[in-house]
Motif scaffolding. Structure first.
Motif, PDB file in Angstrom:
ATOM      1  N   LYS A 114       0.828  -1.210   0.000  1.00 36.14           N
ATOM      2  CA  LYS A 114       0.000   0.000   0.000  1.00 36.14           C
ATOM      3  C   LYS A 114       0.861   1.257   0.000  1.00 36.14           C
ATOM      4  O   LYS A 114       0.574   2.243  -0.666  1.00 36.14           O
ATOM      5  CB  LYS A 114      -0.919   0.007   1.219  1.00 36.14           C
ATOM      6  CG  LYS A 114      -2.016  -1.032   1.167  1.00 36.14           C
ATOM      7  CD  LYS A 114      -2.891  -0.908   2.410  1.00 36.14           C
ATOM      8  CE  LYS A 114      -4.019  -1.944   2.396  1.00 36.14           C
ATOM      9  NZ  LYS A 114      -4.872  -1.851   3.609  1.00 36.14           N
ATOM     10  N   SER A 144       2.179   1.886  -3.452  1.00 37.94           N
ATOM     11  CA  SER A 144       1.116   2.412  -4.312  1.00 37.94           C
ATOM     12  C   SER A 144       0.870   3.894  -4.056  1.00 37.94           C
ATOM     13  O   SER A 144       0.706   4.702  -4.989  1.00 37.94           O
ATOM     14  CB  SER A 144      -0.168   1.611  -4.078  1.00 37.94           C
ATOM     15  OG  SER A 144      -1.218   2.155  -4.848  1.00 37.94           O
ATOM     16  N   LEU A 145       0.846   4.266  -2.790  1.00 38.66           N
ATOM     17  CA  LEU A 145       0.646   5.683  -2.453  1.00 38.66           C
ATOM     18  C   LEU A 145       1.806   6.549  -2.943  1.00 38.66           C
ATOM     19  O   LEU A 145       1.600   7.674  -3.416  1.00 38.66           O
ATOM     20  CB  LEU A 145       0.490   5.828  -0.935  1.00 38.66           C
ATOM     21  CG  LEU A 145      -0.816   5.297  -0.357  1.00 38.66           C
ATOM     22  CD1 LEU A 145      -0.779   5.342   1.168  1.00 38.66           C
ATOM     23  CD2 LEU A 145      -1.995   6.112  -0.873  1.00 38.66           C
ATOM     24  N   GLN A 173       3.631   5.992  -5.569  1.00 37.26           N
ATOM     25  CA  GLN A 173       3.468   6.145  -7.008  1.00 37.26           C
ATOM     26  C   GLN A 173       2.391   7.179  -7.337  1.00 37.26           C
ATOM     27  O   GLN A 173       2.534   7.969  -8.274  1.00 37.26           O
ATOM     28  CB  GLN A 173       3.114   4.796  -7.628  1.00 37.26           C
ATOM     29  CG  GLN A 173       4.270   3.791  -7.623  1.00 37.26           C
ATOM     30  CD  GLN A 173       3.869   2.438  -8.175  1.00 37.26           C
ATOM     31  OE1 GLN A 173       2.694   2.223  -8.522  1.00 37.26           O
ATOM     32  NE2 GLN A 173       4.825   1.505  -8.252  1.00 37.26           N
ATOM     33  N   GLN A 174       1.299   7.161  -6.570  1.00 42.37           N
ATOM     34  CA  GLN A 174       0.251   8.155  -6.776  1.00 42.37           C
ATOM     35  C   GLN A 174       0.779   9.575  -6.565  1.00 42.37           C
ATOM     36  O   GLN A 174       0.460  10.503  -7.320  1.00 42.37           O
ATOM     37  CB  GLN A 174      -0.924   7.885  -5.835  1.00 42.37           C
ATOM     38  CG  GLN A 174      -1.711   6.629  -6.163  1.00 42.37           C
ATOM     39  CD  GLN A 174      -2.835   6.399  -5.175  1.00 42.37           C
ATOM     40  OE1 GLN A 174      -3.148   7.272  -4.352  1.00 42.37           O
ATOM     41  NE2 GLN A 174      -3.449   5.216  -5.229  1.00 42.37           N
ATOM     42  N   LEU A 175       1.572   9.754  -5.545  1.00 40.99           N
ATOM     43  CA  LEU A 175       2.142  11.079  -5.272  1.00 40.99           C
ATOM     44  C   LEU A 175       3.045  11.533  -6.406  1.00 40.99           C
ATOM     45  O   LEU A 175       3.017  12.695  -6.834  1.00 40.99           O
ATOM     46  CB  LEU A 175       2.917  11.055  -3.953  1.00 40.99           C
ATOM     47  CG  LEU A 175       2.080  10.947  -2.677  1.00 40.99           C
ATOM     48  CD1 LEU A 175       2.990  10.780  -1.456  1.00 40.99           C
ATOM     49  CD2 LEU A 175       1.214  12.180  -2.516  1.00 40.99           C
ATOM     50  N   LYS A 176       3.863  10.615  -6.926  1.00 37.39           N
ATOM     51  CA  LYS A 176       4.771  10.977  -8.026  1.00 37.39           C
ATOM     52  C   LYS A 176       3.979  11.362  -9.267  1.00 37.39           C
ATOM     53  O   LYS A 176       4.312  12.325  -9.972  1.00 37.39           O
ATOM     54  CB  LYS A 176       5.710   9.817  -8.325  1.00 37.39           C
ATOM     55  CG  LYS A 176       6.763   9.574  -7.251  1.00 37.39           C
ATOM     56  CD  LYS A 176       7.695   8.430  -7.645  1.00 37.39           C
ATOM     57  CE  LYS A 176       8.784   8.222  -6.587  1.00 37.39           C
ATOM     58  NZ  LYS A 176       9.689   7.096  -6.942  1.00 37.39           N
ATOM     59  N   LYS A 177       2.908  10.562  -9.579  1.00 41.08           N
ATOM     60  CA  LYS A 177       2.083  10.888 -10.753  1.00 41.08           C
ATOM     61  C   LYS A 177       1.412  12.251 -10.566  1.00 41.08           C
ATOM     62  O   LYS A 177       1.322  13.044 -11.515  1.00 41.08           O
ATOM     63  CB  LYS A 177       1.026   9.805 -10.950  1.00 41.08           C
ATOM     64  CG  LYS A 177       1.585   8.468 -11.434  1.00 41.08           C
ATOM     65  CD  LYS A 177       0.461   7.448 -11.596  1.00 41.08           C
ATOM     66  CE  LYS A 177       1.008   6.100 -12.064  1.00 41.08           C
ATOM     67  NZ  LYS A 177      -0.070   5.086 -12.221  1.00 41.08           N
ATOM     68  N   SER A 178       0.956  12.535  -9.369  1.00 37.81           N
ATOM     69  CA  SER A 178       0.304  13.827  -9.105  1.00 37.81           C
ATOM     70  C   SER A 178       1.280  14.981  -9.294  1.00 37.81           C
ATOM     71  O   SER A 178       0.958  16.007  -9.906  1.00 37.81           O
ATOM     72  CB  SER A 178      -0.266  13.837  -7.689  1.00 37.81           C
ATOM     73  OG  SER A 178      -0.841  15.090  -7.396  1.00 37.81           O
TER      74      SER A 178
END
Length: 601
Positions: free
Chosen positions: A557, A560-561, A563-568
């Motif tokens: 988890k 995954s979080l 990766q979400q931060l990097k994409k944002s």
């Protein structure tokens, strides 16, 4: 006429005393010779009188007595006649004097009459000349009236043409102002995105000692508008024009200068770090602008006052806390200005940490009111190094930095933190003018060396080639690294002197400010966490703890979080690049339109 006879003078005893001159007749002028007199017939002369006594002596004595009485009476009569003659003579003299006076008055009257005759003749000639001039003037007036009639005949056409030109001028003026404001709006947006250093210029008033100096009457600074400044070098017959975000003339007030910077300071409450520093030669008004006086508060005091006001206005949506530190860089040494009296000085240095450039060990004081700010500023002012030289009676001998750390937490749980750096740089000096020696010479050398290091940093930032920026060459630039690296909004206040003998230093300061204005630091980033990001960070912390406990599921988890931060973050960076490209295209388009408008005008 009867001729008076001489009278014999005989006393009562009958003795003979001689013959006296008889009195003059009334008609005889005294002093003139009398006519010949004949002796009276039948009357004895004095020589015929027998002086020897005889039988007739008694009778002779009686006759002599009668004669004496007559003689006395005659003498009195003659005296009266003499007095009358004297009075008559005085009257005659007075009459002759009056006659002479009257003759003089008559001559004066004649001369006056002659003068009036000449005056009347001159007036007559002047009158004739005036009549001739009047006649010529009437002819000229007639010709002028004829010319006026001709001019009035064409006035309506000229008036219509003038009205048309005025309307065209007003239209061009309005369009120019619209284009100017639009260009400035786009420029501000571009500056916001590119992170350019905003630069304002302030010209201080003339000092009393400068007003009495040679050449003080020469005004070599011109102010075409509120954004431009022109320096006219009369000796070299050349003009240098500078453009800044704002130009403040000598009559500007502390409030006017602060108002131009208040939006930048207000952004600190939104989570953006801000750095404002004053630059200029010694004695040009930097410390007055930043610190001011009790009667004319400077930028430092007004900034905190504005922050407190925004805090009170936003008290329903969040809570803010303010922490203040004050340091100075004196001879490349860091000194804490908020030390209490009697405290042992600490050895301080700039350190680079995850939070940026910091100075560990400083006294940090939380403030919440302006009264507390005044107390701290007074303490810092007492501890700051100052000196006196030929250019400034109270010269700052160090770089002073007031740091305000702002921590905020909104009601939705989001956090914000920012820093406000207010820097009063020491003035650049020329030893030939300041006549510094000893310790002051050493101070001047350190000041000029650190300012040169600041110039090297600005030069490296303006090359746009990604070359190394020498922040560590000076404690000053190392301390300002965060502000000059793109994490902050930066404004420079360049202060100059209006005195003619400081023109070379003023030109040097303005040229440096122009270079600073072209430096692109990058878009400032908002410091803080949204409510969701704060929640995610807490979750990340829990995941890190779980990782330590070998929790495989929690670790997945966490990845995954991340990766979400990097994409944002990548998406936000892409949007910023798109906005920057669009604004640059709009700027080019507006510049082209403005050029067409000027060509059409």
């Amino acid at each position: 006429a009867e001729v008076p006879t001489p009278v014999a003078s005989v006393d009562e005893s009958g003795a003979f005393h001689g013959i006296s001159e008889p009195p003059s007749s009334p008609g005889t002028i005294p002093g003139t010779p009398s006519p010949a007199r004949r002796p009276s017939l039948g009357r004895p002369t004095p020589t015929s009188i027998d002086s020897s006594p005889g039988p007739g002596a008694p009778r002779a004595r009686r006759r002599s007595s009668v004669t004496s009485v007559e003689i006395s009476a005659s003498i009195e009569q003659q005296k009266a006649q003499a007095a009358a003659l004297e009075r008559e003579r005085a009257e005659h003299a007075k009459s002759r004097a009056q006659i002479a006076t009257l003759k003089g008055e008559v001559e004066d009257a004649r001369e006056e009459v002659s003068r009036y005759k000449r005056l009347v003749d001159g007036r007559d000639r002047s009158l004739k000349e005036s009549q001739r001039t009047l006649s010529e003037a009437e002819d000229s007036l007639a010709r002028a009236e004829a010319a006026r009639d001709d001019a009035l005949a064409a006035e309506d056409d000229l008036r219509a043409e003038i009205d048309t030109l005025h309307a065209h001028k007003e239209d061009l003026h309005e369009r120019y102002h619209q284009q100017h404001h639009e260009r400035k709006r786009l420029h501000n947006k571009l500056v916001e995105l590119q992170g350019n250093i905003r630069v304002v210029c302030r010209v201080r008033p003339m000092l009393g000692v400068e007003e009495n100096a040679d050449g003080s009457q020469i005004e070599f600074i011109q102010y075409p508008d509120e954004d431009h400044l022109v320096i006219e070098n009369v000796a070299k017959k050349q003009k240098n024009q500078f453009e800044f975000d704002r130009v403040f003339e000598p009559r500007s007030t502390q409030l006017e200068v602060f108002d131009s910077m208040s939006p930048l300071i207000q952004s600190c409450m939104d989570g953006y770090s801000v750095c404002i520093f004053a630059y200029g030669q010694t004695g040009s008004g930097k410390t007055f602008t930043m610190q001011g006086t009790p009667e004319h508060r400077g930028l430092n005091y007004r900034a905190l006052e504005l922050l407190f006001s925004i805090r009170d206005h936003r008290k329903d949506v969040g809570e803010f806390r303010f922490y203040v530190t004050m340091v100075e860089i004196y001879n490349e040494n860091i000194r804490d200005l908020l030390m209490e009296e009697g405290d042992e000085p600490k050895k301080l240095d700039v350190r680079r940490t995850a939070q940026g450039s910091t100075v560990p060990g400083l006294n940090e004081v939380e403030v919440s009111t302006t009264d507390e700010v005044v107390v701290l500023m007074e303490r810092g002012g007492r501890n700051r190094a100052v000196g006196s030289h030929n250019m400034n009676a109270e010269s700052s001998r160090s770089h002073s930095c007031l740091d305000i750390r702002i921590e905020g937490q909104a009601t939705d749980g989001s956090l914000s933190h920012a820093k406000l750096h207010l820097v009063d740089l020491a003035g650049s000096e020329r030893v030939a003018k300041t006549d510094a020696s000893g310790d002051q010479l050493v101070e001047a050398q350190h000041i000029n060396r650190s300012l040169s290091a600041l110039g090297d940093v600005i030069s490296a930032l303006t090359t746009k080639r990604g070359q190394h920026v020498p922040f560590r060459n000076s404690k000053l630039t190392f301390l300002l690294q965060d502000s000059l690296s793109g994490d902050s909004k930066v404004m420079m206040i360049v202060t100059i002197s209006p005195a003619l003998y400081n023109m070379s230093e003023s030109l040097s300061s303005l040229n440096f400010a122009s270079r600073c204005r072209t430096a692109e630091l990058g878009q400032a980033r908002k410091q803080g966490d949204t409510a969701e990001l704060a929640r995610l960070r807490k979750l990340v912390t829990k995941l890190q703890e779980a990782k330590a406990n070998d929790g495989a599921t929690e670790i997945q988890k966490y990845k995954s979080l991340v990766q979400q931060l990097k994409k944002s973050e990548a998406a936000e960076a892409e949007r910023a690049r798109q906005v920057l490209s669009r604004l640059e295209a709009e700027k080019v388009t507006e510049a082209s339109k403005g050029e067409k408008v000027r060509q059409g005008g």
